[in-house]
Design a protein around this motif. Sequence first.
Motif, PDB file in Angstrom:
ATOM      1  N   PHE A  59      37.399  49.661  43.509  1.00 31.90           N
ATOM      2  CA  PHE A  59      36.986  48.309  43.153  1.00 31.90           C
ATOM      3  C   PHE A  59      37.063  47.424  44.398  1.00 31.90           C
ATOM      4  N   PRO A  60      36.093  47.557  45.311  1.00 32.16           N
ATOM      5  CA  PRO A  60      36.127  46.780  46.568  1.00 32.16           C
ATOM      6  C   PRO A  60      35.822  45.310  46.324  1.00 32.16           C
ATOM      7  N   LYS A  61      36.278  44.471  47.241  1.00 29.26           N
ATOM      8  CA  LYS A  61      36.088  43.022  47.084  1.00 29.26           C
ATOM      9  C   LYS A  61      34.624  42.625  47.035  1.00 29.26           C
ATOM     10  N   ALA A  62      33.728  43.468  47.548  1.00 32.46           N
ATOM     11  CA  ALA A  62      32.292  43.163  47.507  1.00 32.46           C
ATOM     12  C   ALA A  62      31.763  43.059  46.074  1.00 32.46           C
ATOM     13  N   LEU A  96      47.455  45.212  41.105  1.00 32.54           N
ATOM     14  CA  LEU A  96      46.512  46.166  41.669  1.00 32.54           C
ATOM     15  C   LEU A  96      45.255  46.145  40.811  1.00 32.54           C
ATOM     16  N   MET A  97      44.101  46.106  41.442  1.00 29.48           N
ATOM     17  CA  MET A  97      42.849  46.078  40.689  1.00 29.48           C
ATOM     18  C   MET A  97      42.667  47.399  39.958  1.00 29.48           C
ATOM     19  N   ASP A  98      42.347  47.292  38.668  1.00 29.68           N
ATOM     20  CA  ASP A  98      42.031  48.465  37.869  1.00 29.68           C
ATOM     21  C   ASP A  98      40.776  48.152  37.057  1.00 29.68           C
ATOM     22  N   PHE A  99      40.356  49.064  36.222  1.00 27.36           N
ATOM     23  CA  PHE A  99      39.107  48.893  35.488  1.00 27.36           C
ATOM     24  C   PHE A  99      39.104  47.614  34.646  1.00 27.36           C
ATOM     25  N   ASP A 100      40.159  47.411  33.855  1.00 22.87           N
ATOM     26  CA  ASP A 100      40.214  46.240  32.975  1.00 22.87           C
ATOM     27  C   ASP A 100      40.222  44.930  33.769  1.00 22.87           C
ATOM     28  N   ILE A 103      36.709  44.213  35.160  1.00 23.59           N
ATOM     29  CA  ILE A 103      35.801  43.665  34.137  1.00 23.59           C
ATOM     30  C   ILE A 103      36.035  42.164  33.978  1.00 23.59           C
ATOM     31  N   LYS A 104      37.297  41.758  33.870  1.00 23.44           N
ATOM     32  CA  LYS A 104      37.626  40.331  33.715  1.00 23.44           C
ATOM     33  C   LYS A 104      37.121  39.518  34.901  1.00 23.44           C
ATOM     34  N   LEU A 105      37.362  40.020  36.101  1.00 24.09           N
ATOM     35  CA  LEU A 105      36.998  39.262  37.295  1.00 24.09           C
ATOM     36  C   LEU A 105      35.486  39.230  37.500  1.00 24.09           C
TER      37      LEU A 105
END
Length: 119
Positions: A59-62, A96-100, A103-105
Motif C-alpha cells: 500500500f504505497p503512498k502513491a 501500519l497500513m493494511d487492507f482495511d 480502503i478507509k483512506l
Amino acid sequence: HSCYESAGNVNKCDLLMYCLSDNKYGSLKSLRLLPLENNSFIAFQDKGGQSIYICNSDFPKALFPKQDLRIVSSQQADVLNELKKVASSNHTQVQLMDFDSAIKLIKQCFPSQWQKQQQ
C-alpha cells in the motif's frame, strides 16, 4: 509551545529517536515529533485519535493522493523503522497500513460529493 518545536526537521528526528530509545511508547503522548509526508510534525496521541499510517510496498503512498497529513514521512529509514515498532505497540495513533486502513483512506481521497452519491 515547547522549544523543540522550532528546531529543524533533522533535529526533531534526532530527538524522536532519543525518545524512542527506551521503548516507552506511551510516554510519547502530546510530543509534536511525529513526522508527516508534508514535512510537518504533529503530536502523538492515544490510539483513539485520528489514525496516522505507515505505508508499505503493498500500500504505497502513491495510492493516497492529498493525504500527506495522514501518512508518516518515509524520508529517514531509521526513524520509519522505529515508528513501525510504535505502530505495533498500539499505544498511539500510528498504524501500519493494511487492507482495511487503505480502503478507509482511499475513500477520503475522493470529493465529498462522490461519497454522498454512494449513500
